[in-house]
Design a protein around this motif. Structure first.
Motif, mmCIF file in Angstrom:
data_model
loop_
_atom_site.group_PDB
_atom_site.id
_atom_site.type_symbol
_atom_site.label_atom_id
_atom_site.label_comp_id
_atom_site.label_asym_id
_atom_site.label_seq_id
_atom_site.Cartn_x
_atom_site.Cartn_y
_atom_site.Cartn_z
ATOM 1 N N ALA A 29 0.332 -1.096 0.258
ATOM 2 C CA ALA A 29 0.081 0.134 0.794
ATOM 3 C C ALA A 29 1.087 1.225 0.014
ATOM 4 O O ALA A 29 0.877 2.363 -0.553
ATOM 5 N N ASP A 30 2.447 0.604 0.755
ATOM 6 C CA ASP A 30 3.155 2.483 1.009
ATOM 7 C C ASP A 30 4.674 1.894 -0.008
ATOM 8 O O ASP A 30 4.902 1.517 0.924
ATOM 9 N N PRO A 31 4.986 2.127 -1.082
ATOM 10 C CA PRO A 31 6.268 1.742 -1.773
ATOM 11 C C PRO A 31 7.382 2.498 -0.889
ATOM 12 O O PRO A 31 7.752 1.208 -0.064
ATOM 13 N N MET A 32 6.977 3.532 0.192
ATOM 14 C CA MET A 32 8.243 3.164 1.015
ATOM 15 C C MET A 32 7.633 2.642 2.394
ATOM 16 O O MET A 32 9.621 2.080 2.744
ATOM 17 N N ALA A 33 7.065 1.658 2.611
ATOM 18 C CA ALA A 33 7.436 0.577 3.104
ATOM 19 C C ALA A 33 8.421 0.013 2.690
ATOM 20 O O ALA A 33 9.239 -1.139 4.227
ATOM 21 N N LEU A 34 8.626 -0.638 1.901
ATOM 22 C CA LEU A 34 10.050 -1.603 1.451
ATOM 23 C C LEU A 34 11.399 -0.944 2.162
ATOM 24 O O LEU A 34 11.601 -2.329 2.693
ATOM 25 N N LEU A 35 11.569 -0.021 2.390
ATOM 26 C CA LEU A 35 12.556 0.627 3.310
ATOM 27 C C LEU A 35 12.452 -0.046 4.979
ATOM 28 O O LEU A 35 13.444 -0.154 5.210
ATOM 29 N N TYR A 37 11.255 -2.720 6.392
ATOM 30 C CA TYR A 37 11.333 -4.320 6.688
ATOM 31 C C TYR A 37 12.715 -4.841 6.504
ATOM 32 O O TYR A 37 12.466 -6.730 7.128
ATOM 33 N N GLY A 38 13.552 -4.580 6.039
ATOM 34 C CA GLY A 38 14.963 -4.743 6.499
ATOM 35 C C GLY A 38 14.904 -5.588 5.204
ATOM 36 O O GLY A 38 14.709 -5.171 4.272
ATOM 37 N N PRO A 39 16.321 -6.123 5.161
ATOM 38 C CA PRO A 39 16.946 -6.698 3.654
ATOM 39 C C PRO A 39 15.278 -8.007 3.276
ATOM 40 O O PRO A 39 14.762 -8.661 4.036
ATOM 41 N N LEU A 40 15.348 -7.392 2.101
ATOM 42 C CA LEU A 40 14.446 -7.971 1.276
ATOM 43 C C LEU A 40 14.592 -8.897 0.324
ATOM 44 O O LEU A 40 15.672 -9.017 -0.119
ATOM 45 N N LEU A 41 14.033 -10.638 0.724
ATOM 46 C CA LEU A 41 14.382 -11.766 0.261
ATOM 47 C C LEU A 41 14.109 -11.916 -1.072
ATOM 48 O O LEU A 41 13.156 -11.813 -1.897
ATOM 49 N N ARG A 42 14.360 -12.876 -1.813
ATOM 50 C CA ARG A 42 14.294 -13.781 -2.963
ATOM 51 C C ARG A 42 13.673 -15.171 -2.400
ATOM 52 O O ARG A 42 13.344 -15.459 -1.317
ATOM 53 N N ALA A 43 13.265 -16.104 -3.646
ATOM 54 C CA ALA A 43 12.082 -16.973 -3.444
ATOM 55 C C ALA A 43 13.136 -18.179 -2.086
ATOM 56 O O ALA A 43 11.966 -19.128 -1.750
ATOM 57 N N GLY A 48 18.302 -10.567 -1.754
ATOM 58 C CA GLY A 48 18.031 -9.962 -2.836
ATOM 59 C C GLY A 48 18.745 -9.047 -3.045
ATOM 60 O O GLY A 48 19.147 -8.595 -3.589
ATOM 61 N N LEU A 49 17.688 -7.837 -1.649
ATOM 62 C CA LEU A 49 17.919 -6.732 -1.877
ATOM 63 C C LEU A 49 18.176 -5.816 -0.519
ATOM 64 O O LEU A 49 16.772 -5.903 -0.015
ATOM 65 N N THR A 50 18.972 -4.740 -0.133
ATOM 66 C CA THR A 50 18.965 -4.303 1.108
ATOM 67 C C THR A 50 19.118 -2.888 1.355
ATOM 68 O O THR A 50 20.142 -2.286 0.543
ATOM 69 N N LEU A 51 17.743 -2.073 0.865
ATOM 70 C CA LEU A 51 17.455 -0.937 0.870
ATOM 71 C C LEU A 51 18.183 0.181 1.530
ATOM 72 O O LEU A 51 17.575 -0.239 2.844
ATOM 73 N N THR A 52 18.679 1.354 1.128
ATOM 74 C CA THR A 52 19.361 1.609 2.270
ATOM 75 C C THR A 52 18.974 2.886 2.293
ATOM 76 O O THR A 52 19.017 3.504 3.604
ATOM 77 N N SER A 53 18.269 3.507 1.069
ATOM 78 C CA SER A 53 17.806 4.715 1.376
ATOM 79 C C SER A 53 17.225 4.504 0.013
ATOM 80 O O SER A 53 16.678 3.705 -1.068
ATOM 81 N N ARG A 64 18.569 3.226 -3.190
ATOM 82 C CA ARG A 64 20.155 2.968 -2.806
ATOM 83 C C ARG A 64 19.927 1.605 -2.335
ATOM 84 O O ARG A 64 19.120 0.974 -1.219
ATOM 85 N N ALA A 65 21.228 0.172 -2.814
ATOM 86 C CA ALA A 65 20.809 -0.671 -2.262
ATOM 87 C C ALA A 65 22.071 -1.107 -1.750
ATOM 88 O O ALA A 65 23.019 -1.370 -2.610
#
Length: 175
Positions: A29-35, A37-43, A48-53, A64-65
């Motif tokens: 619902a809020d794209p910025m929530a991705l920041l 959640y901590g590291p975003l994982l692969r299946a 997979g990706l750690t957004l830092t900003s 940036r990741a």
């Protein structure tokens, strides 16, 4: 059903600009929530990706990741689906449900007979639909995820009430 399933929350769209930023399409619902959640994982559960900003851009985050330094690295990840373990989400309010929590629930008819199990939740453009795998086997069928069709939901008890649409009716299992 695993006690902490991975929930699909985003997909890498590719590089953004020439300085190593990445664009991540968010399915939250809020794209910025991705920041948050901590590291975003692969299946497979690996990082997979750690957004830092980042900054919001429509239904995406551009930022940036930790794993990306160049546009080429960002482009190489294009299409990567990103997940978050279910326990990283805040608890749902009463009478609200994360769709992922419905998968695996028993589907019981109004007489409390188990008629199947929720196999998946789909949205073909006209609202959420629960795919029900019949208890007796055979072809799955879809139940609209509405108060009329699913009037009672007890995820902590492992079931939901399913009022079949007339067009579904009773079917014999495939032979």
């Amino acid at each position: 059903m695993t006690s902490n399933p991975l929930i699909l929350v985003a997909q890498v769209a590719g590089g953004f600009g020439v300085k190593g930023e990445v664009r991540v399409t968010a399915w939250t619902a809020d794209p910025m929530a991705l920041l948050s959640y901590g590291p975003l994982l692969r299946a497979d559960g690996s990082v997979g990706l750690t957004l830092t900003s980042g900054r919001a851009e429509k239904s995406a985050v551009v930022g940036r990741a930790k794993e990306i330094a160049t546009k080429e690295q960002a482009d190489a990840l294009r299409g990567l689906k990103l997940y978050v373990p279910r326990d990283r989400f805040p608890p749902a309010d009463e009478d609200e449900f994360y769709l992922a929590d419905l998968v695996g629930l028993e589907a019981r008819d109004p007489a409390d007979t188990v008629i199947g199990r929720v196999k998946s939740v789909q949205n073909f453009g006209a609202g959420d639909m629960l795919e029900i795998a019949p208890a007796a086997g055979g072809q799955t069928w879809f139940l609209p995820f509405t108060r009329d069709a699913a009037p009672e939901i007890k995820p902590d008890e492992g079931w939901l009430r399913a009022v079949r649409p007339v067009e579904v009716g009773e079917r014999e299992p495939d032979q």
